[in-house]
Motif scaffolding. Sequence first.
Motif, PDB file in Angstrom:
ATOM      1  N   LEU A   1       0.558  -1.017  -0.434  1.00  0.00           N
ATOM      2  CA  LEU A   1      -0.161  -0.002  -0.147  1.00  0.00           C
ATOM      3  C   LEU A   1       0.950   1.310   0.032  1.00  0.00           C
ATOM      4  CD1 LEU A   1      -2.709  -1.548   2.439  1.00  0.00           C
ATOM      5  CD2 LEU A   1      -2.493  -1.147   0.287  1.00  0.00           C
ATOM      6  N   VAL A   2       1.934   1.380   0.212  1.00  0.00           N
ATOM      7  CA  VAL A   2       2.565   2.145   0.417  1.00  0.00           C
ATOM      8  C   VAL A   2       3.730   2.673  -0.509  1.00  0.00           C
ATOM      9  CG1 VAL A   2       4.392   3.099   2.128  1.00  0.00           C
ATOM     10  CG2 VAL A   2       3.363   2.156   3.984  1.00  0.00           C
ATOM     11  N   ARG A   3       3.935   1.517  -1.410  1.00  0.00           N
ATOM     12  CA  ARG A   3       4.662   1.708  -2.570  1.00  0.00           C
ATOM     13  C   ARG A   3       4.154   1.696  -3.559  1.00  0.00           C
ATOM     14  NH1 ARG A   3       5.058  -2.062  -6.628  1.00  0.00           N
ATOM     15  NH2 ARG A   3       4.468  -3.849  -5.157  1.00  0.00           N
ATOM     16  N   LEU A   4       2.392   1.231  -3.393  1.00  0.00           N
ATOM     17  CA  LEU A   4       1.760   1.834  -5.030  1.00  0.00           C
ATOM     18  C   LEU A   4       1.764   3.221  -4.154  1.00  0.00           C
ATOM     19  CD1 LEU A   4      -0.802  -1.133  -4.521  1.00  0.00           C
ATOM     20  CD2 LEU A   4       0.970  -0.070  -6.505  1.00  0.00           C
ATOM     21  N   ALA A   5       0.781   4.108  -3.447  1.00  0.00           N
ATOM     22  CA  ALA A   5       0.575   5.365  -2.817  1.00  0.00           C
ATOM     23  C   ALA A   5       1.893   6.439  -3.309  1.00  0.00           C
ATOM     24  CB  ALA A   5       0.277   5.521  -1.472  1.00  0.00           C
ATOM     25  N   ARG A   6       3.013   5.955  -2.811  1.00  0.00           N
ATOM     26  CA  ARG A   6       3.986   6.317  -3.307  1.00  0.00           C
ATOM     27  C   ARG A   6       4.460   6.892  -5.153  1.00  0.00           C
ATOM     28  NH1 ARG A   6       8.059   5.335   1.994  1.00  0.00           N
ATOM     29  NH2 ARG A   6       6.701   6.745   3.409  1.00  0.00           N
ATOM     30  N   GLN A   7       4.361   5.467  -5.446  1.00  0.00           N
ATOM     31  CA  GLN A   7       3.975   6.145  -7.055  1.00  0.00           C
ATOM     32  C   GLN A   7       3.507   6.918  -7.548  1.00  0.00           C
ATOM     33  OE1 GLN A   7       3.695   1.283  -7.809  1.00  0.00           O
ATOM     34  NE2 GLN A   7       5.930   1.564  -7.128  1.00  0.00           N
ATOM     35  N   GLY A   8       1.991   7.801  -6.915  1.00  0.00           N
ATOM     36  CA  GLY A   8       1.190   8.549  -7.607  1.00  0.00           C
ATOM     37  C   GLY A   8       0.232   7.195  -7.438  1.00  0.00           C
ATOM     38  N   ARG A   9       0.080   6.174  -7.161  1.00  0.00           N
ATOM     39  CA  ARG A   9      -1.244   5.570  -7.617  1.00  0.00           C
ATOM     40  C   ARG A   9      -3.010   5.946  -7.129  1.00  0.00           C
ATOM     41  NH1 ARG A   9       0.632   1.191  -9.860  1.00  0.00           N
ATOM     42  NH2 ARG A   9      -1.595   0.333 -10.875  1.00  0.00           N
ATOM     43  N   ARG A  10      -3.943   5.529  -7.215  1.00  0.00           N
ATOM     44  CA  ARG A  10      -5.002   6.575  -6.227  1.00  0.00           C
ATOM     45  C   ARG A  10      -5.555   4.290  -6.155  1.00  0.00           C
ATOM     46  NH1 ARG A  10      -5.012   9.184 -11.354  1.00  0.00           N
ATOM     47  NH2 ARG A  10      -6.091  10.899 -10.523  1.00  0.00           N
ATOM     48  N   VAL A  11      -5.290   4.588  -5.416  1.00  0.00           N
ATOM     49  CA  VAL A  11      -5.602   2.995  -4.244  1.00  0.00           C
ATOM     50  C   VAL A  11      -6.623   2.546  -3.491  1.00  0.00           C
ATOM     51  CG1 VAL A  11      -3.706   1.259  -2.707  1.00  0.00           C
ATOM     52  CG2 VAL A  11      -2.801   3.303  -3.765  1.00  0.00           C
ATOM     53  N   VAL A  12      -7.293   1.916  -3.622  1.00  0.00           N
ATOM     54  CA  VAL A  12      -7.927   0.963  -2.617  1.00  0.00           C
ATOM     55  C   VAL A  12      -7.673  -0.362  -2.555  1.00  0.00           C
ATOM     56  CG1 VAL A  12     -10.616   0.102  -2.927  1.00  0.00           C
ATOM     57  CG2 VAL A  12     -10.364   2.854  -3.875  1.00  0.00           C
ATOM     58  N   ARG A  13      -7.715  -0.064  -1.114  1.00  0.00           N
ATOM     59  CA  ARG A  13      -7.710  -1.479  -0.150  1.00  0.00           C
ATOM     60  C   ARG A  13      -9.232  -2.171   0.395  1.00  0.00           C
ATOM     61  NH1 ARG A  13      -6.810  -6.056   1.389  1.00  0.00           N
ATOM     62  NH2 ARG A  13      -6.023  -7.013   3.285  1.00  0.00           N
ATOM     63  N   LEU A  14      -9.754  -3.664  -0.184  1.00  0.00           N
ATOM     64  CA  LEU A  14     -11.127  -3.874  -0.442  1.00  0.00           C
ATOM     65  C   LEU A  14     -10.825  -4.741   0.982  1.00  0.00           C
ATOM     66  CD1 LEU A  14     -14.055  -2.688  -0.813  1.00  0.00           C
ATOM     67  CD2 LEU A  14     -13.170  -5.112  -3.044  1.00  0.00           C
ATOM     68  N   LYS A  15     -11.616  -4.977   1.460  1.00  0.00           N
ATOM     69  CA  LYS A  15     -12.379  -6.285   2.327  1.00  0.00           C
ATOM     70  C   LYS A  15     -13.552  -6.561   2.215  1.00  0.00           C
ATOM     71  CE  LYS A  15      -8.367  -3.819   5.171  1.00  0.00           C
ATOM     72  NZ  LYS A  15      -7.387  -5.568   5.879  1.00  0.00           N
ATOM     73  N   GLY A  16     -13.551  -7.966   3.038  1.00  0.00           N
ATOM     74  CA  GLY A  16     -14.631  -8.331   3.083  1.00  0.00           C
ATOM     75  C   GLY A  16     -15.301  -7.485   4.415  1.00  0.00           C
ATOM     76  N   GLY A  17     -16.510  -7.390   4.127  1.00  0.00           N
ATOM     77  CA  GLY A  17     -17.325  -7.298   5.621  1.00  0.00           C
ATOM     78  C   GLY A  17     -16.974  -5.679   5.453  1.00  0.00           C
ATOM     79  N   ASP A  18     -16.639  -4.711   7.362  1.00  0.00           N
ATOM     80  CA  ASP A  18     -15.692  -3.958   6.958  1.00  0.00           C
ATOM     81  C   ASP A  18     -13.970  -4.079   7.973  1.00  0.00           C
ATOM     82  OD1 ASP A  18     -16.922  -0.776   8.403  1.00  0.00           O
ATOM     83  OD2 ASP A  18     -15.290  -1.897   9.962  1.00  0.00           O
ATOM     84  N   PRO A  19     -14.215  -2.339   7.260  1.00  0.00           N
ATOM     85  CA  PRO A  19     -12.472  -2.551   7.650  1.00  0.00           C
ATOM     86  C   PRO A  19     -12.246  -2.915   8.702  1.00  0.00           C
ATOM     87  CG  PRO A  19     -13.185  -0.850   6.495  1.00  0.00           C
ATOM     88  CD  PRO A  19     -14.289  -1.408   6.590  1.00  0.00           C
ATOM     89  N   TYR A  20     -12.559  -2.222   9.197  1.00  0.00           N
ATOM     90  CA  TYR A  20     -12.701  -1.574  11.303  1.00  0.00           C
ATOM     91  C   TYR A  20     -13.318  -3.269  12.028  1.00  0.00           C
ATOM     92  CZ  TYR A  20     -10.248   2.613  11.177  1.00  0.00           C
ATOM     93  OH  TYR A  20      -8.967   3.610  10.823  1.00  0.00           O
TER      94      TYR A  20
END
Length: 272
Positions: free
Chosen positions: A100-119
């Motif tokens: 996630l950190v690497r993709l963000a620092r590459q300037g990507r628009r990142v979604v981290r998708l989980k089942g249910g609720d992430p919290y």
Amino acid sequence: MSGSAKHKSGNATVEQALARLNFKPRELEPGHVWLAGAGPGDPGCLTLEVLAALGQCDALVYDALVSPDAVAVAADAELFYAGKRGGQPSMKQDDITALLVRLARQGRRVVRLKGGDPYIFGRGGEEALALARENIPFRVLTGLTSGLSALAAAGIPATMRGINKAVILATGHAAGAEDDLDWAAIARTGQPMVVYMGMANLPVIAASLLDGGLAPSTPAAVIVSATTPQERIVVATLSTIAEEAAAAGLTAPALIVVGGIVAMRAALAGEP
């Protein structure tokens, strides 16, 4: 009216409803990470915010419990499969965070998708903390937690006047281990519980609750693949649920529900 016409009418109705809602999604900016929940499985459970995020992202990091229909919304995204299903190959949590950190620092628009609720037992808090420490801009998009929405879909109200005043969400992943929950203390509350990630330890959990004082006749259920076409539900008693779930061949992903609320399923279905 033909079936096809009805279907088109339904689509038009949805489009009109969205137009009346006047929903204006926020922009997912380059270098940002949005931690999103996909709900229990049915794509109809996606929130509008998550749907909009999937339509904007160019990098999608998703878990095994996310439905293919939800992944397909991110048509323009590069896909990164994280796994995260018990007993199956998965990325290590530190590796997911680093990605996630690497993709963000590459300037990507990142979604981290989980089942249910992430919290809710989704380790979203860990990922959010890691992003904050790395000064990566992030946002959390809530999802319908399986522990409540799966019950509703199965005809089991999470709360019912005269039955319970609370509902306990617990993880059964460590049942039987030294750092496990005090199941006896949970049993003494007399309140219904919903157990995530407990299928492999169902016999231990049931025995611990019985040892804690719950009656063998306490209603119990196992819900597998909630809200999806593969959904299966077994209803039994606390003393027999492990045996009956095994006989039915039930496997994860599953939720275990214990308490008087389970008996409402038959009542709401009009069964004697």
